[in-house]
Design an enzyme around this catalytic site. Structure first.
Site, PDB file in Angstrom:
ATOM      1  N   LYS A  32     -56.624  13.082  52.097  1.00  0.00           N
ATOM      2  CA  LYS A  32     -57.846  13.210  52.837  1.00  0.00           C
ATOM      3  C   LYS A  32     -59.367  13.560  52.544  1.00  0.00           C
ATOM      4  O   LYS A  32     -59.897  13.225  53.171  1.00  0.00           O
ATOM      5  CB  LYS A  32     -57.248  14.715  53.211  1.00  0.00           C
ATOM      6  CG  LYS A  32     -56.217  14.954  54.288  1.00  0.00           C
ATOM      7  CD  LYS A  32     -56.131  14.811  56.039  1.00  0.00           C
ATOM      8  CE  LYS A  32     -55.081  14.818  57.216  1.00  0.00           C
ATOM      9  NZ  LYS A  32     -55.335  14.237  58.137  1.00  0.00           N
ATOM     10  N   GLU A  54     -60.876  20.880  61.691  1.00  0.00           N
ATOM     11  CA  GLU A  54     -59.780  21.382  61.976  1.00  0.00           C
ATOM     12  C   GLU A  54     -59.161  21.396  60.771  1.00  0.00           C
ATOM     13  O   GLU A  54     -59.284  20.317  60.104  1.00  0.00           O
ATOM     14  CB  GLU A  54     -59.451  20.399  63.436  1.00  0.00           C
ATOM     15  CG  GLU A  54     -58.414  19.405  63.203  1.00  0.00           C
ATOM     16  CD  GLU A  54     -59.210  18.320  62.606  1.00  0.00           C
ATOM     17  OE1 GLU A  54     -60.593  18.490  62.921  1.00  0.00           O
ATOM     18  OE2 GLU A  54     -59.038  17.335  62.246  1.00  0.00           O
ATOM     19  N   SER A 113     -48.670  10.473  50.452  1.00  0.00           N
ATOM     20  CA  SER A 113     -49.830  10.832  50.818  1.00  0.00           C
ATOM     21  C   SER A 113     -50.405  12.421  50.396  1.00  0.00           C
ATOM     22  O   SER A 113     -51.529  12.968  49.711  1.00  0.00           O
ATOM     23  CB  SER A 113     -49.776  11.391  52.387  1.00  0.00           C
ATOM     24  OG  SER A 113     -49.206  12.083  53.024  1.00  0.00           O
TER      25      SER A 113
END
Lengths: 265, 391
Positions: free
Chosen positions: B93, B115, B376
């Site tokens: 991210k 969000e 990830s």
């Protein structure tokens, strides 16, 4: 246009007639399927002096709505509300003013444009407001809706630039919905500064009826919001009455006082 | 229209029939402004240089590709992991938020909203906001603030305000709704830092571009490791689909089989129907009327009833294939990787791993095949939840 339309009242002619009679137009809103009293509330709004009623077809994810209409939507959906049930109920309602559906695009897309538009017309609903379908995405829907006899009302925002505003005024049918403020629906302490600015821009751009909504709840706010436009939408304040247990009479009284204020009484 | 090559979707933001910009009129100018700003920045070498510099010196890129000897032996296939878990903040991210943070500065905005589901994107956004001196508000479903209490605290520590969302299913979908409602009211000074390859144009494209560093790095690292060859299979987990999109972007023009793995309870491609939500046309979990259904998953990060529109397009084209993993399979896979390689994965990439375990056992992935899997994020955030589930 295909076929003969017998049901419902066409939007733009009715609003123009009201405007030509020298009246400020009052548009009210009811969430379809909210409890057992929503149809009676709709009738009470008309009796109280509404020139047009928007009927919300609730969606699970209403991103343009504030807490009040979200709550009304959640309650209606929890009670089993769906487009067919709401439109069936409207089929049995004979009112002398236009009805316009207010919903989100996924419900329209899921049913299919033409089918959804025909469902509206069959129930006497002759206009549609789909706030998450902006100019750039709404072309196909506008065509399919017009073919069925549904007028697509487009929304203009305070940030809409002039060229988009002109295009929007050209393509909107029934009326132009001016969004008073940057934000979601719901009651506000005072009318946004942006309201009058947008109303003036819209009136300068079009001869179609211009109705201003969002953040209008009291008679004073209604008068102020309608000052530079042809009329005003009041939604959340009326839904708040219903949610808090006020019946159709309370809603009718509130609409009557809005009407009186707009008529200068 | 974007070709299968994962290119520029053009001004309409369409990936085949999917994508688009289904937002209220109030947000259209902001989306147009953002698209214009991104187009300028992304073709400006100075912006690219600043971004690359931040990825290197702040996020810790490039992340390595790790060859998993013991896991490979256990599965009978050769497993390579792209280690996004080793970035600053512990997941991919960060790549996206550093890009969007720089863009926020370019646009002269002073506040970001975001969000978050699992909290990874929220923590990453709070991190970037602190780094760039931006005010930051993160919307998080109440269910998730409970599941991920530690991440809530992290965000607060970083100076962000976390607003729990009590509407709807009280998870990621509802956090997106609230972030959009905030943005409509604050768009003048606020950028919506969306965390995945979803939402209205330009987000699906822009976020994929900010994440393609994962795939681009992995491709050259694999070639080095494999003597010039590409892996035969490339797999990543998919919620909205940002790490998968970034990974696929690096391999879409190779012969590699591209595999996305959704949570079984949130499988938009497997069980979804085309529709429109959160500004995009894509596959969505919905009922017969078009009401959005709630996704159900052990992993907050995959608890989303939709999928990025480019994944919907890649699926339609047959260029990528999407599978699902159940909560039980995911917990097994998480333990397997922990014990064979000493790497505790987050629950999200454990879905990709769970698929691989099944595919290797069933022969869907033949013995000896080389597989690149994007890990990830790291499992620290999930440790408490996993402890309860296994306890």
């Amino acid at each position: 246009m295909s076929g003969i339309i017998e049901r419902g009242v066409a939007v733009e002619p009715a609003l123009r007639a009201g405007r030509d009679a020298g009246r400020k137009l009052l548009v009210t809103y009811v969430t379809g399927g909210l409890g057992s009293g929503w149809v009676d509330a709709l009738r009470a709004m008309v009796e109280g002096g509404a020139d047009l009623v928007e009927v919300g077809i609730p969606f699970s994810d209403p991103v343009m709505d504030g807490p009040t209409i979200q709550e009304a939507s959640v309650r209606a959906l929890a009670g089993g509300a769906n487009p067919v049930g709401i439109l069936d109920a409207l089929r049995r309602v004979e009112v002398p003013v236009p009805l316009v559906a207010m919903t989100y695009y996924n419900l329209v897309f899921r049913a299919g444009h033409s089918r959804f538009a025909r469902m509206l017309v069959d129930s006497g609903v002759r206009g549609a407001i789909v706030p998450d379908l902006p100019l750039d995405e709404s072309g196909e829907w506008e065509t399919d809706a017009a073919e069925a006899g549904v007028e697509t009302v487009l929304l203009a925002a305070p940030v809409t630039p002039d060229d988009r505003l002109a295009e929007l005024c050209r393509r909107s049918h029934g009326f132009i919905y001016g969004v008073n403020l940057m934000g979601v629906t719901g009651e506000r302490a005072s009318l946004a500064q942006s309201a009058a600015v947008l109303a003036k821009r819209l009136k300068a751009a079009t001869d179609k009826p211009v109705i201003m909504g969002f953040g209008v709840s009291t008679p004073d706010q209604a008068v102020a919001a309608a000052a530079e436009a042809d009329g005003v939408v009041v939604a959340s304040a009326l839904m708040r009455l219903l949610l808090d247990g006020g019946g159709p009479n309370a809603v009718g009284d509130a609409v009557a006082s809005l009407r009186a204020a707009l008529d200068g009484g | 229209m974007a070709p299968a090559g994962m290119g520029d979707p053009g001004p309409s933001g369409r990936f085949g029939r999917f994508g688009g910009r289904f937002v209220p009129e109030s947000l259209v100018p902001a989306c147009i402004e953002l698209e214009a700003a991104f187009r300028v920045a992304w073709s400006d070498w100075r912006f690219r240089q600043r971004y690359a510099e931040l990825l290197r010196t702040y996020a810790g890129r490039p992340t390595p590709v790790t060859e998993c000897h013991r896991l490979s032996e256990a599965l009978g296939v050769r497993v390579l992991l792209k280690r996004e878990d080793l970035t600053h903040t512990g997941s991919h991210k960060i790549n996206n938020v550093l890009g969007q943070g720089l863009l926020t500065l370019e646009m002269g905005k002073t506040r970001v909203v975001a969000e978050t589901g699992a909290g990874q994107h929220g923590v990453a956004t709070a991190t970037a906001a602190a780094l760039f001196g931006l005010e930051c508000v993160v919307y998080m479903g109440e269910v998730d603030t409970e599941r991920q209490a530690l991440n809530v605290f992290r965000m607060q520590l970083l100076g962000a305000e976390v607003r729990p969302v009590a509407s709807g299913s009280r998870t990621l979908k509802d956090a997106v709704n609230e972030a959009l409602r905030d943005w409509v009211a604050t768009v003048e000074n606020t950028h919506y830092c969306l965390g995945s390859v979803m939402g209205p144009h330009p987000y699906p494209w822009m976020v994929r571009e900010f994440q393609r560093v994962v795939g681009d790095e992995a491709r050259s690292q694999c070639r080095e490791l494999l003597g010039g060859d590409d892996p035969a299979v490339v797999v990543a987990c998919v919620g909205g689909g940002s790490n998968a999109a970034g990974t696929f972007a690096g391999f879409v023009d190779t012969p590699a089989r591209l595999v996305g793995v959704e949570a079984a309870g949130g499988s938009a491609i497997g069980r979804g129907i085309p529709g429109v939500l959160h500004g995009m046309h894509s596959y969505l979990l919905q009922d017969e009327w078009g009401q959005i259904l709630e996704a159900q998953s052990i992993s907050a990060g995959l608890d989303y009833p939709g999928i990025g529109p480019e994944h919907a397009h890649l699926s339609d084209l047959g260029r990528a294939t999407y599978y699902t993993a159940t909560d039980g399979e995911v917990l097994d896979a998480l333990q397997l990787l922990s014990r064979t390689e000493g790497i505790i994965p987050a629950l999200e990439p454990a879905h990709a791993l769970a698929w691989l375990v099944n595919a290797a056992r069933s022969g869907d992935v033949a013995a000896g095949t080389t597989v690149l899997l994007t890990l990830s994020g790291r499992g620290d955030k999930d440790a408490e939840q996993v402890m309860r589930l296994l306890g």
